[in-house]
Design a protein around this motif. Structure first.
Motif, short mmCIF file in Angstrom:
data_model
loop_
_atom_site.label_atom_id
_atom_site.label_comp_id
_atom_site.label_asym_id
_atom_site.label_seq_id
_atom_site.Cartn_x
_atom_site.Cartn_y
_atom_site.Cartn_z
N LYS A 189 0.72 -1.25 0.60
CA LYS A 189 0.11 -0.61 0.24
C LYS A 189 1.18 1.06 -0.36
O LYS A 189 1.08 1.81 -1.26
CB LYS A 189 -0.38 -0.11 1.09
CG LYS A 189 -1.78 1.19 1.10
CD LYS A 189 -2.69 0.86 2.21
CE LYS A 189 -4.29 1.97 3.19
NZ LYS A 189 -4.79 2.03 3.54
N GLY A 190 2.44 1.38 0.78
CA GLY A 190 3.26 2.16 0.81
C GLY A 190 3.71 2.57 -0.57
O GLY A 190 3.35 3.51 -0.87
N GLN A 191 3.91 1.32 -1.19
CA GLN A 191 4.59 1.59 -2.28
C GLN A 191 4.36 2.47 -3.29
O GLN A 191 4.01 3.13 -4.23
CB GLN A 191 4.98 0.40 -2.58
CG GLN A 191 6.35 -0.15 -2.18
CD GLN A 191 6.93 -1.44 -2.16
OE1 GLN A 191 6.54 -1.71 -2.94
NE2 GLN A 191 8.02 -1.78 -1.57
N ILE A 192 2.84 1.92 -3.52
CA ILE A 192 1.53 2.00 -4.48
C ILE A 192 1.37 4.05 -4.46
O ILE A 192 1.50 4.53 -5.41
CB ILE A 192 0.29 1.39 -4.04
CG1 ILE A 192 0.78 0.14 -4.87
CG2 ILE A 192 -0.86 1.55 -5.23
CD1 ILE A 192 -0.30 -1.22 -5.10
N GLN A 193 0.88 3.60 -2.84
CA GLN A 193 0.47 5.47 -2.91
C GLN A 193 2.01 5.89 -3.04
O GLN A 193 1.55 7.60 -3.39
CB GLN A 193 0.53 5.22 -1.84
CG GLN A 193 -0.10 6.98 -1.06
CD GLN A 193 -1.08 7.24 0.75
OE1 GLN A 193 -0.32 6.11 1.72
NE2 GLN A 193 -1.20 7.69 1.14
N GLY A 194 2.97 5.96 -2.79
CA GLY A 194 3.61 6.94 -3.27
C GLY A 194 4.65 6.74 -4.62
O GLY A 194 4.56 8.14 -5.07
N MET A 195 3.49 6.52 -5.14
CA MET A 195 4.21 6.38 -6.59
C MET A 195 2.69 7.11 -7.63
O MET A 195 3.16 7.86 -8.02
CB MET A 195 4.24 4.69 -7.57
CG MET A 195 5.55 3.49 -7.09
SD MET A 195 5.35 2.07 -7.86
CE MET A 195 4.59 1.41 -6.76
N LEU A 196 2.01 6.96 -6.92
CA LEU A 196 0.86 7.61 -7.27
C LEU A 196 0.75 9.53 -6.87
O LEU A 196 0.73 10.04 -7.68
CB LEU A 196 -0.73 7.41 -6.80
CG LEU A 196 -1.21 5.61 -6.82
CD1 LEU A 196 -2.21 5.85 -6.38
CD2 LEU A 196 -1.11 5.97 -8.41
N LEU A 197 1.46 9.62 -6.34
CA LEU A 197 1.66 10.83 -5.45
C LEU A 197 2.97 11.53 -5.86
O LEU A 197 3.58 12.18 -5.59
CB LEU A 197 1.95 10.64 -3.72
CG LEU A 197 0.60 10.42 -3.09
CD1 LEU A 197 0.82 10.94 -1.62
CD2 LEU A 197 -0.38 12.16 -3.27
N GLU A 198 3.76 10.33 -6.73
CA GLU A 198 5.78 10.76 -7.09
C GLU A 198 5.95 10.94 -5.60
O GLU A 198 6.93 12.31 -5.86
CB GLU A 198 5.13 11.29 -8.07
CG GLU A 198 5.03 11.08 -9.27
CD GLU A 198 4.77 11.80 -10.50
OE1 GLU A 198 4.83 13.30 -10.26
OE2 GLU A 198 3.81 11.38 -11.71
N VAL A 199 6.41 10.04 -5.12
CA VAL A 199 7.61 11.25 -3.94
C VAL A 199 8.69 10.76 -3.68
O VAL A 199 8.63 9.14 -3.74
CB VAL A 199 6.09 11.01 -2.29
CG1 VAL A 199 7.34 11.19 -0.71
CG2 VAL A 199 4.95 11.53 -1.59
N GLY A 200 9.21 12.06 -3.54
CA GLY A 200 10.65 11.24 -3.51
C GLY A 200 11.10 9.75 -4.57
O GLY A 200 11.17 10.25 -5.99
N GLY A 201 11.65 8.65 -4.44
CA GLY A 201 12.18 7.86 -4.75
C GLY A 201 11.24 7.04 -5.25
O GLY A 201 11.79 5.83 -6.41
#
Length: 473
Positions: free
Chosen positions: A267-279
């Motif tokens: 969930k964290g990885q997908i959310q990070g990719m959707l929000l384009e956060v950092g790495g």
């Protein structure tokens, strides 16, 4: 006293017997007293009748002057009284006891009327006249006998009473002994003590009752033992059910915990990719990681479904004869690439024609899990020894790998669900945590003993299987 009589059969029988014996003794005494007077009078009447008839015949040939002498002698000889009357009922003379007991001036007729006549006879003398002779018996002997009975009555009563007590005591003991024994047996049976037995040797109804009690006691003891055995089995089943329920709750709790971590990561990885956060802007990199996490979750779900299948109440093993030597060789070939990648060396010692009776699919899973664990936890460039051999009626499979020893306290936990010694759960050793747990379940279904132990080289797993002929028994 009333309570004692109500509660004790022996007391009732004793009192009733004493009363009956005293009553019978009193009745016998009364009958003796009454019978004595009656029998004496009957005997007296019979004797006087015979003797008087002889006297009448003698008087028929006697003159009036000689009659007095004959009557006096007869009265004295037989202890009776004789009254002589003429044809007009006039008293001519009195002879015997009555003659000497009359007071002067006494009315003879009144005395005669009050005494009662024993017998009356007519007699014709030599002068041609007819006379009446009346004979009266003497009650003195009867009275003496009755007085004697009265004098011995207290002593006779005491003897009768003591005899009644003694006889009643013996009779009560004889009658109630067996009944009391039956009562004792039944009382102990009521307290669920079925070891006691009726031992009296009797063939009457009480003896039959005792034998029936013995038979009932044996059957009840057998039923109670069977009930205790079933109750013990039921308690074991309940305890086992509770343990299974606790294990199930612990299993589902562990499943929830194990799934929670990869889901959170994914969930964290997908959310990070959707929000384009950092790495996470590097989507290709994190999509690959997400795929690996999803793949790990899929493997875990498959293992969970496998466990659920085995634990289903209607699950049955599909037992067939399988060649263990071929099965082990096939599993090693399938996982040989993984061993080569880690520089591991297999040392195989497998005897041919080692057949066992098992569920082929499940037992393949067992061998695959054990070999896979050995490959996963063996030191880099280490060695793995695998063997199959026959020992008596058993077929032994063993596998030993070079690795660090495990704390003896940790070994019993190795087959628990989701238990792993390596807490870091890195990529090298990370897995579903259900491999050995599934292995243990399958071996328990087959009733194959197993053990895990430390050796000088590392860790050894041994599984004892049975030949088809032994398994069929």
């Amino acid at each position: 006293m009333i309570k004692l009589i109500r509660e004790h059969l022996s007391t009732k029988i004793f009192i009733i017997t004493v009363c009956l014996l005293i009553t019978v003794g009193s009745a016998i005494y009364g009958m003796v007293a009454l019978g004595m007077s009656r029998s004496y009078f009957l005997e007296l009447d019979r004797s006087l009748s015979n003797q008087t008839e002889k006297m009448v015949l003698q008087l028929s040939n006697t003159s009036v002057q000689e009659i007095d002498g004959v009557k006096k002698m007869f009265a004295l000889e037989h202890g009776i009284s004789i009254v002589l009357k003429d044809s007009d009922e006039k008293v001519l003379g009195i002879y015997g006891d009555m003659e000497y007991s009359l007071a002067p001036g006494t009315d003879v007729e009144d005395i005669l009327l009050g005494s009662g006549i024993t017998e009356s006879y007519s007699c014709k003398l030599t002068n041609g006249k007819t006379y009446w002779i009346q004979v009266f018996g003497n009650k003195e002997k009867v009275n003496i006998g009755l007085e004697s009975l009265k004098r011995i009555l207290p002593m006779l009563g005491a003897i009768t009473f003591l005899a009644a007590l003694a006889i009643a005591a013996l009779y009560t003991k004889y009658i109630t002994r067996s009944i009391l024994k039956v009562s004792e047996v039944s009382k102990k049976m009521a307290n669920l003590d079925f070891r006691v037995r009726y031992t009296e040797d009797r063939r009457d109804e009480i003896g039959i009752l005792g034998e029936n009690l013995n038979e009932l006691s044996e059957k009840l003891e057998s039923a109670l033992d069977e009930l205790k055995e079933k109750n013990t089995d039921l308690e074991k089943s309940i305890k086992l059910e509770q343990q299974l329920e606790q294990q199930q709750m612990a299993f589902f709790s562990a499943v929830s915990h194990e799934l929670k971590t990869p889901i959170t990561i994914l969930k964290g990885q997908i959310q990070g990719m959707l929000l384009e956060v950092g790495g996470y802007k590097d989507r290709d990199r994190y999509l690959k990681r997400s795929f690996e996490v999803a793949n790990s979750m899929e493997n875990m779900v498959q293992e969970i479904l496998y466990v659920s299948k085995i634990r289903t109440s209607g699950f049955e093993l599909k037992l067939i004869d399988i060649p263990l030597h071929q099965l082990v060789e096939n599993v090693i070939k399938e996982q040989e690439d993984m061993a080569i990648d880690r520089g591991l060396q297999f040392h195989i010692r497998i005897e041919e024609s080692t057949w066992i009776r098992a569920d082929e699919a499940l037992f393949t899973k067992v061998i695959s899990n054990v070999v896979g664990n050995a490959i996963k936890y063996t030191n880099e460039d280490g060695n793995i020894w695998v063997g199959v051999y026959k020992r008596g009626e058993e077929i032994i499979f063993w596998i030993e790998n070079e690795t660090e020893s495990i704390d003896e306290k940790e070994i019993p936990k190795l087959c628990d669900a989701f238990y792993r010694i390596d807490k870091s759960r890195n990529k090298r050793t990370g897995g579903s945590g259900l491999g050995l747990y599934i292995t243990k379940m399958i071996l328990e279904q087959h009733q194959f003993p197993y053990c895990i132990e430390n050796t000088e080289k590392g860790i050894k797993v041994e599984i004892r299987c049975y030949e088809p002929t032994r398994r069929l028994l």
